[in-house]
Design an enzyme around this catalytic site. Structure first.
Site, mmCIF file in Angstrom:
data_model
loop_
_atom_site.group_PDB
_atom_site.id
_atom_site.type_symbol
_atom_site.label_atom_id
_atom_site.label_comp_id
_atom_site.label_asym_id
_atom_site.label_seq_id
_atom_site.Cartn_x
_atom_site.Cartn_y
_atom_site.Cartn_z
ATOM 1 N N CYS A 197 0.754 -1.320 0.248
ATOM 2 C CA CYS A 197 0.100 -0.019 0.314
ATOM 3 C C CYS A 197 0.338 1.145 -0.045
ATOM 4 O O CYS A 197 0.929 2.077 -0.701
ATOM 5 C CB CYS A 197 -0.978 0.568 1.278
ATOM 6 S SG CYS A 197 -2.540 -0.915 1.154
HETATM 7 C C1 UGA Z 1 -0.586 0.356 5.900
HETATM 8 C C2 UGA Z 1 -1.465 1.122 6.797
HETATM 9 O O1 UGA Z 1 -0.695 0.997 8.152
HETATM 10 C C3 UGA Z 1 -3.085 0.726 6.658
HETATM 11 O O2 UGA Z 1 -3.589 2.081 7.732
HETATM 12 C C4 UGA Z 1 -3.394 0.758 5.242
HETATM 13 O O3 UGA Z 1 -5.023 0.113 5.609
HETATM 14 C C5 UGA Z 1 -2.666 -0.429 4.823
HETATM 15 O O4 UGA Z 1 -1.021 0.058 4.150
HETATM 16 C C6 UGA Z 1 -3.960 -0.118 3.178
HETATM 17 O O5 UGA Z 1 -3.510 0.851 2.948
HETATM 18 O O6 UGA Z 1 -4.149 -1.325 2.637
HETATM 19 P P1 UGA Z 1 0.733 -1.901 5.750
HETATM 20 O O7 UGA Z 1 0.944 -1.472 4.888
HETATM 21 O O8 UGA Z 1 -0.501 -3.302 6.386
HETATM 22 O O9 UGA Z 1 -0.600 -0.842 6.763
HETATM 23 O O10 UGA Z 1 1.863 -1.946 6.916
HETATM 24 P P2 UGA Z 1 1.793 -1.286 8.486
HETATM 25 O O11 UGA Z 1 1.763 -1.946 9.157
HETATM 26 O O12 UGA Z 1 1.413 0.215 8.036
HETATM 27 O O13 UGA Z 1 3.444 -1.091 7.481
HETATM 28 C C7 UGA Z 1 4.030 -0.057 6.761
HETATM 29 C C8 UGA Z 1 5.232 -0.801 6.384
HETATM 30 O O14 UGA Z 1 6.284 0.447 7.801
HETATM 31 C C9 UGA Z 1 6.358 -2.123 6.946
HETATM 32 O O15 UGA Z 1 7.116 -2.571 5.872
HETATM 33 C C10 UGA Z 1 6.873 -1.380 8.599
HETATM 34 O O16 UGA Z 1 7.908 -2.637 9.100
HETATM 35 C C11 UGA Z 1 6.818 -0.341 8.560
HETATM 36 N N1 UGA Z 1 7.326 0.321 9.710
HETATM 37 C C12 UGA Z 1 6.360 0.438 10.419
HETATM 38 C C13 UGA Z 1 8.325 1.595 9.797
HETATM 39 O O17 UGA Z 1 9.226 0.682 9.259
HETATM 40 N N2 UGA Z 1 8.221 1.273 11.089
HETATM 41 C C14 UGA Z 1 7.456 1.817 12.092
HETATM 42 O O18 UGA Z 1 7.482 3.001 13.010
HETATM 43 C C15 UGA Z 1 6.719 1.542 11.585
#
Ligand code: UGA
Length: 431
Positions: free
Chosen positions: A269
Site C-alpha cells: 500500500c
Molecule cells: C498500511 C496502513 O498502516 C494501513 O492503515 C492501510 O490501511 C494499509 O497500509 C492499506 O492502505 O491497505 P500495512 O501496509 O499493512 O498498512 O502495514 P503497516 O503496519 O502500516 O507497515 C508498513 C511498513 O512500515 C512495514 O514495512 C513496517 O515494517 C514499516 N514501519 C512501520 C517501519 O519501518 N517503522 C515503523 O515505525 C512502522
C-alpha cells in the site's frame, strides 16, 4: 442489512466477514470461482488473524459468495472493493473499477428503488465523481440522487490486524457530499461499531474521503522516512535514534507510534499510494517535494544497511545470511519488502545469499529462485561471514548463540531486534 461486496481480496473479504459478524447478510461477488467456492465452504481465501474463524462461522450462510452480479439486485447497498494497481508512472489503473461499476450498474437496473454504491477501493480525488458516477448512471439508466447514491468510504486496515482494525477503528470516513440517504444507510451499517467503541465518524465530501486515504498512508510513510532520515544523521554522530524517538514521541504533537527507524517501509500500500498521489500532484502541476523525499529516503535505507556491512566484511564470494523476508512480521507478504533490494545488493557484491523467514520463504523463492533458503535462523547463520536483519520477527532477538557461532560473527541489524550483542560485531542501522 443486505450488503453486496464486489471483490474478495484482502479488503473485500475482511469487510464481508466482519459485516456478517455485525449481523448483516452479505453476498460477495468475485470472478474467481475458486475464491467463491472457498467462501461458500467457510474457508477464507486469505490469511488474516481471526478471519478464518469468521468465514468458518458465516460462510455459506450469512456470508455467501457468487460469480453472478445479478445477486446485487437483492441487496440494499454495494461496496466496490476492487484493486487499483499502479501503472508504470505511478498513476492508478482503473480498468477493474470501471468494469466492476458497469456490471454493478447493470444489476441495479433490474431493481426497483434506491441503491447505494460505496467505493472502498483507493482512488485519487475526483475519480468517483468523474469516472465512476457516469458509468453507474449510464448502466442503471438513473441519475444520481434519483434512486442511485454513490459514496466513498475508505478502509484503513493493516495486514495482520485487519479484523481488529475493522471492528475497532480509529475513525470511519464517509464521503457523501451531504447525501442524507447515503449517510443514513452507512450509519445503519456501522451502527454497532460506532456505538460500542464511540468511533468518530468523519462525514465529508467524496473528494475529501478519497484524499484522506492517500493522506493517511502518505503521512505514515513519510513519518517513517523522516525518522529514518533523522536516524541516519544520528548514526553519523554516534547517537541512538531509538532514544531520540522515545523522547520526541512524548510530545503529543509527534506521537510515539511509527517512529521505529531502520531499513524502511514495504508492503502493497505505502509505495503504491504515495506513487499515485505523487502522480496525481504532477498531473495537476504541483511538485510534491516531501512525498518524493519520503520515497527517496526509503529507497536508500537498504543501501545504507549494506554500506555498514561493507565496512565490516568483504562479502564477495562469502556466505551472508538475510534474516527476514516478509515486509513486516506477522505476514508472508513480500510485496515491496526491503529484503528484495537487500538481496539484490548482496548478489551484486558477489555474496552467496542464504535467506530465512518463518513464513515467507515460498513467496521469496518465486522472486529469487536461485538463492539458498534455510529452515531456521540457526541454519541460515551456520558458516556465514555476515548477517543482516531485515524483518523484525521476535525470534531473531534470541539468536545470540547462533550469531556467536558464525564463521565471522558480524551482524548488521536493520530493525533493532537483536538484544544480546555480547561478543559479536554488531552494527545497528540508526543506533
Ligand atoms: C498500511 C496502513 O498502516 C494501513 O492503515 C492501510 O490501511 C494499509 O497500509 C492499506 O492502505 O491497505 P500495512 O501496509 O499493512 O498498512 O502495514 P503497516 O503496519 O502500516 O507497515 C508498513 C511498513 O512500515 C512495514 O514495512 C513496517 O515494517 C514499516 N514501519 C512501520 C517501519 O519501518 N517503522 C515503523 O515505525 C512502522
Amino acid at each position: 442489512m443486505d450488503v453486496s461486496i464486489v471483490g474478495s481480496g484482502y479488503v473485500g473479504t475482511t469487510v464481508a466477514a466482519c459485516l456478517a459478524d455485525l449481523g448483516h447478510d452479505v453476498v460477495n461477488v468475485d470472478i474467481d470461482e475458486s475464491v467463491v467456492a472457498a467462501l461458500n465452504a467457510g474457508e477464507s481465501p486469505i490469511h488474516e488473524p481471526g478471519l478464518s474463524d469468521l468465514v468458518a462461522l458465516y460462510g455459506g450462510d450469512r456470508l455467501r459468495a457468487t460469480t453472478d452480479y445479478s445477486a446485487i439486485a437483492g441487496t440494499d447497498l454495494t461496496m466496490l472493493a476492487l484493486p487499483t494497481p499502479s501503472e508504470a508512472d505511478g498513476s492508478i489503473n482503473l480498468s477493474a473499477m470501471a468494469a466492476g461499476a458497469r456490471s454493478v450498474g447493470e444489476a441495479i437496473a433490474a431493481k426497483d428503488g434506491y441503491h447505494l454504491v460505496v467505493v472502498k477501493s483507493t482512488v485519487v480525488p475526483g475519480t468517483t465523481e468523474e469516472e465512476l458516477v457516469p458509468i453507474l448512471e449510464e448502466a442503471t439508466d438513473r441519475t444520481e440522487g434519483e434512486d442511485l447514491g454513490v459514496a466513498v468510504n475508505p478502509e484503513f486496515l493493516r495486514e495482520g490486524s485487519a479484523v481488529d482494525d475493522f471492528t475497532n477503528p480509529d475513525k470511519i470516513v464517509v464521503g457523501t457530499d451531504g447525501d442524507e440517504r447515503a449517510l443514513n444507510r452507512l450509519a445503519d451499517i456501522y451502527e454497532p461499531i460506532v456505538m460500542e467503541w464511540e468511533v468518530p465518524v468523519v462525514e465529508t465530501g467524496r473528494r475529501e474521503a478519497e484524499m484522506i486515504k492517500y493522506a493517511n498512508n502518505a503521512f505514515l510513510a513519510a513519518k517513517v522516512s523522516l525518522i529514518n532520515d533523522i536516524g541516519n544523521v544520528c548514526k553519523e554522530y554516534g547517537v541512538d535514534a531509538y532514544e531520540v524517538a522515545e523522547a520526541i514521541g512524548l510530545d503529543h504533537r509527534i506521537g510515539e507510534r511509527f517512529l521505529r527507524s531502520g531499513v524502511g517501509w514495504g508492503g502493497s500500500c505505502f509505495r503504491k499510494d504515495v506513487d499515485a498521489i505523487r502522480a496525481a500532484a504532477r498531473e495537476a502541476g504541483y511538485e510534491p517535494t516531501m512525498l518524493d523525499a519520503a520515497v527517496e529516503v526509503n529507497e536508500r535505507q537498504p543501501d545504507r544497511l549494506l554500506g555498514l556491512l561493507d565496512d565490516l566484511v568483504d562479502v564477495a564470494g562469502r556466505r551472508v545470511a538475510v534474516l527476514g523476508l516478509a515486509f513486516k512480521p506477522g505476514t508472508d507478504d513480500i510485496r515491496n519488502s526491503r529484503a528484495i533490494p537487500v538481496i539484490e545488493g548482496l548478489r551484486e557484491r558477489g555474496a552467496e545469499v542464504v535467506a530465512y523467514d518463518p513464513v515467507a520463504i515460498e513467496e521469496m523463492r518465486e522472486r529469487f529462485p536461485d538463492i539458498e533458503y534455510a529452515e531456521s535462523g540457526a541454519a541460515a547463520l551456520s558458516d556465514t561471514h555476515g548477517a543482516v536483519v531485515v524483518t523484525d520477527w521476535d525470534e531473531f532477538a534470541t539468536l545470540d548463540e547462533e550469531f556467536e557461532a558464525m564463521a565471522d560473527p558480524v551482524v548488521v541489524d536493520g530493525r533493532r531486534v537483536v538484544e544480546d550483542r555480547g561478543s559479536i560485531v554488531y552494527e545497528g542501522l540508526t543506533w
